[in-house]
Design a protein around this motif. Structure first.
Motif, short mmCIF file in Angstrom:
data_model
loop_
_atom_site.label_atom_id
_atom_site.label_comp_id
_atom_site.label_asym_id
_atom_site.label_seq_id
_atom_site.Cartn_x
_atom_site.Cartn_y
_atom_site.Cartn_z
N SER A 13 0.84 -1.20 0.00
CA SER A 13 0.00 0.00 0.00
C SER A 13 0.87 1.25 0.00
O SER A 13 2.11 1.18 0.09
CB SER A 13 -0.90 -0.01 1.24
N SER A 14 0.24 2.40 -0.06
CA SER A 14 0.96 3.67 0.07
C SER A 14 1.40 3.85 1.52
O SER A 14 0.86 3.23 2.44
CB SER A 14 0.06 4.82 -0.37
N ARG A 69 3.63 0.94 5.99
CA ARG A 69 2.72 0.53 4.92
C ARG A 69 2.51 -0.96 5.07
O ARG A 69 3.30 -1.65 5.74
CB ARG A 69 3.28 0.88 3.54
N LYS A 70 1.47 -1.49 4.43
CA LYS A 70 1.16 -2.90 4.62
C LYS A 70 1.13 -3.65 3.28
O LYS A 70 1.04 -3.04 2.20
CB LYS A 70 -0.20 -3.06 5.31
N ILE A 127 -0.39 -5.77 0.40
CA ILE A 127 -1.69 -6.04 -0.24
C ILE A 127 -1.67 -7.42 -0.89
O ILE A 127 -2.62 -8.20 -0.77
CB ILE A 127 -2.01 -4.95 -1.27
#
Length: 241
Positions: free
Chosen positions: A144-145, A165-166, A168
């Protein structure tokens, strides 16, 4: 006189001979029958498939001198055109999948061995297709952003701030791994000492002396930040004199 008689006799004899020849020729003509030429070859069948007719013809070679008719100049017979259905070869082996990974297609082919004729059944499809799946395609990591920066780790001076951030999509089948999921930076909290205004005027005494009290106030001009000094008291009271 004799000569004249002889000439007359010769003339009549010649006349009789001529009439006899004409009579014989007329007799010969009456005996001539109609004569026909040979038949032509049989023509093509009247249909392209199934049952039809063929015809052949002949012409008059010698016309008769009497009214007797000539034989027929046309002749017909039945004919049958045999149909030929299309014939194809066996299917070839399946070709390689169009995709080395993921969903694709495979094809196989066959060829015409006998072409259809005379209304025969048409040829079926010469190409066949089916779905196929190659190896699992590499799946790259997708993140992610970045989130917002956190507060500085200290309330005054130098510290660190962070953001995260994580994931996806997790990587698989040799795909690109994920990059860092956390980020840090230095931060500095500057200090600001509290600034207050000068004291205001004393209020009127709240009662008769010596038991009455009076007060005065001051206000905050700049609030303290970081490690700045706290604000002093903003109100002060005193007994009346």
């Amino acid at each position: 006189m004799r000569l004249l008689s002889l000439v007359v006799v010769i003339f009549f004899i010649a006349l009789l001979i001529t009439e006899s020849d004409a009579w014989r020729r007329r007799r010969r003509r009456r005996r001539v029958a109609c004569q026909m030429n040979f038949w032509t070859h049989w023509g093509s069948c009247s249909v392209s498939c199934g049952s039809g007719r063929q015809k052949r013809s002949r012409s008059i070679k010698v016309y008769p001198f009497e009214s007797s008719p000539c034989p027929s100049a046309l002749e017909y017979r039945t004919c049958s055109i045999r149909k030929t259905n299309c014939a194809v070869s066996s299917w070839s082996s399946w070709a390689a999948c169009t995709k080395s990974c993921g969903a694709g297609t495979q094809t196989r082919t066959r060829s015409i061995t006998v072409r259809p004729k005379n209304c025969g059944a048409s040829c079926p499809s010469l190409v066949d297709r089916r779905g196929c799946t190659g190896y699992q395609c590499p799946r790259n990591c997708l993140v992610s952003s970045w989130g917002a920066w956190s507060k500085c780790s200290v309330t005054c001076g130098s510290g660190t701030a962070s953001r995260t951030r994580k994931i996806i999509t997790t990587p698989a089948y040799g795909g690109k791994p994920c990059a860092g999921l956390s980020d840090h930076k230095r931060c500095t909290i500057t200090q600001q000492n509290c600034v207050v205004s000068p004291w205001g005027s004393w209020s009127p005494c709240s009662g008769s002396c010596p038991n009455g009290r009076k007060t005065r106030l001051r206000r905050v001009i700049l609030k303290p930040t970081g490690c700045g000094t706290r604000c002093p008291v903003l109100s002060q009271s005193s007994s009346c004199m």
